[in-house]
Each structure stands twice: as C-alpha cells, then as structure tokens.
Write a protein that holds these residues in place. Structure first.
Motif, PDB file in Angstrom:
ATOM      1  N   LEU A  70      -4.255  -7.585  -2.911  1.00  0.00           N
ATOM      2  CA  LEU A  70      -3.149  -6.848  -2.298  1.00  0.00           C
ATOM      3  C   LEU A  70      -2.615  -7.614  -1.085  1.00  0.00           C
ATOM      4  CD1 LEU A  70      -1.785  -4.136  -2.891  1.00  0.00           C
ATOM      5  CD2 LEU A  70      -3.319  -3.086  -1.253  1.00  0.00           C
TER       6      LEU A  70
ATOM      7  N   PRO B 215       3.271   5.639  -7.546  1.00  0.00           N
ATOM      8  CA  PRO B 215       2.151   5.111  -8.344  1.00  0.00           C
ATOM      9  C   PRO B 215       2.571   4.428  -9.647  1.00  0.00           C
ATOM     10  CG  PRO B 215       1.969   7.505  -8.053  1.00  0.00           C
ATOM     11  CD  PRO B 215       3.146   7.061  -7.270  1.00  0.00           C
TER      12      PRO B 215
ATOM     13  N   LEU C   3      -6.245  -2.805  -6.428  1.00  0.00           N
ATOM     14  CA  LEU C   3      -5.212  -2.205  -5.579  1.00  0.00           C
ATOM     15  C   LEU C   3      -5.770  -1.303  -4.488  1.00  0.00           C
ATOM     16  CD1 LEU C   3      -2.504  -1.429  -8.290  1.00  0.00           C
ATOM     17  CD2 LEU C   3      -2.649  -3.374  -6.731  1.00  0.00           C
TER      18      LEU C   3
ATOM     19  N   LYS D  72       2.370   0.627  -9.961  1.00  0.00           N
ATOM     20  CA  LYS D  72       1.088  -0.052 -10.182  1.00  0.00           C
ATOM     21  C   LYS D  72       0.992  -0.673 -11.578  1.00  0.00           C
ATOM     22  CE  LYS D  72      -1.661   3.073  -7.312  1.00  0.00           C
ATOM     23  NZ  LYS D  72      -2.787   4.028  -7.356  1.00  0.00           N
TER      24      LYS D  72
ATOM     25  N   PHE E 154       2.513   1.606  -3.560  1.00  0.00           N
ATOM     26  CA  PHE E 154       1.605   2.067  -4.592  1.00  0.00           C
ATOM     27  C   PHE E 154       1.154   3.511  -4.379  1.00  0.00           C
ATOM     28  CE2 PHE E 154       0.422  -2.642  -5.077  1.00  0.00           C
ATOM     29  CZ  PHE E 154       1.426  -2.831  -6.016  1.00  0.00           C
TER      30      PHE E 154
ATOM     31  N   GLU F 171       0.849  -1.201   0.000  1.00  0.00           N
ATOM     32  CA  GLU F 171       0.000   0.000   0.000  1.00  0.00           C
ATOM     33  C   GLU F 171       0.880   1.245   0.000  1.00  0.00           C
ATOM     34  OE1 GLU F 171      -3.889  -1.894   2.287  1.00  0.00           O
ATOM     35  OE2 GLU F 171      -2.474  -0.674   3.448  1.00  0.00           O
TER      36      GLU F 171
END
Length: 142
Positions: A56, A38, A49, A41, A34, A31
């Motif tokens: 996840l 970003p 996500l 991703k 991402f 987490e």
C-alpha cells in the motif's frame, strides 16, 4: 478546461509542501479510497491492503509521484500522462470512475493534512487540476 495562471501557481505552491510528505499522503489517500469505496479494491487482488502495508505504501508513493509528474508538467499534462493513461486503459483496464474517486480522496487527505493552506481557493484549484488529470487518464477509454 484549463487552469488559470493563478490556479497553476496555487497547485505548484502547495505541491512544494505535499512533496515533502508524498509517501505518507499517497498511503493515506489509498487507505481512504479503499475504506470509502471498497469496490476499488478489485484492482488489487494481489496486494496486502491492510493499513500501512508495504504494498500500500509503495503504490501510494507511485500515485503521488504521478501527481508530482503532472504538477511538474502542468503546462503539458496530456503529453506527461499519456503512458499512464495507456497503461490504465489498455493493460490494467481500471474503471475510469476510480480516477474521480481517487482524486476526491486525495483532496480530502490534503485538506486534513494542510488545513491552513487548503483554503477554498486552493480546494477549487486542486479540484480543477485533478479533474483535468482524471479526464486525461480516461481519454484512452473513448
């Protein structure tokens, strides 16, 4: 680059605590990855996500299990990580920079979850350990 006896002891000792929360740590690390980076991703177009999603959590568990396997084989990391290195280089074709980003996010997660244990010495040992792991995971790219 290799770990000293003291650094190996620090990593292995802290792993005992990390392993009891492995799934949650893996999820939190992804987490963090991402949301902070970003662009990472792009390797997960088929994943949900959103925070705490089953995919996840499952992948976070896999990531931390791989770190656990590395800790278990701390004296023979190259051999222990060969298949994972080949998978990421030849099949998944993950940009090698992502291993460093993931390592950083794992260190931040460990520091947040274990503030008393994550001393400057522990941080240095884990940073060196994860640098070695990242280096091994990217060696098939060369």
């Amino acid at each position: 680059m290799s770990l000293t006896k003291s650094e190996r002891a620090i990593v292995m000792s802290m792993w005992d605590k990390v392993s009891t929360q492995a799934d949650a740590i893996g999820t939190e690390t992804l987490e963090r990855l991402f949301s902070s980076y970003p662009q990472s991703k792009t390797y997960f177009p088929h994943f949900d996500l959103h925070q705490g999603s089953p995919q996840l959590r499952a992948h976070g568990a896999k990531v931390v299990a791989a770190v656990g396997e590395a800790v278990k084989n701390i004296d023979n990391l190259s051999c222990a990580l060969t298949k994972l290195s080949e998978l990421h280089a030849y099949i998944l074709r993950v940009d090698p920079v992502n291993f460093k980003l993931l390592s950083h996010c794992l260190l931040v997660t460990l520091a947040a979850r274990f503030p008393a244990d994550f001393t400057a010495e522990a941080h240095a040992a884990w940073d060196k350990f994860m640098s070695i792991v990242s280096s091994i995971l990217t060696e098939k790219y060369r």
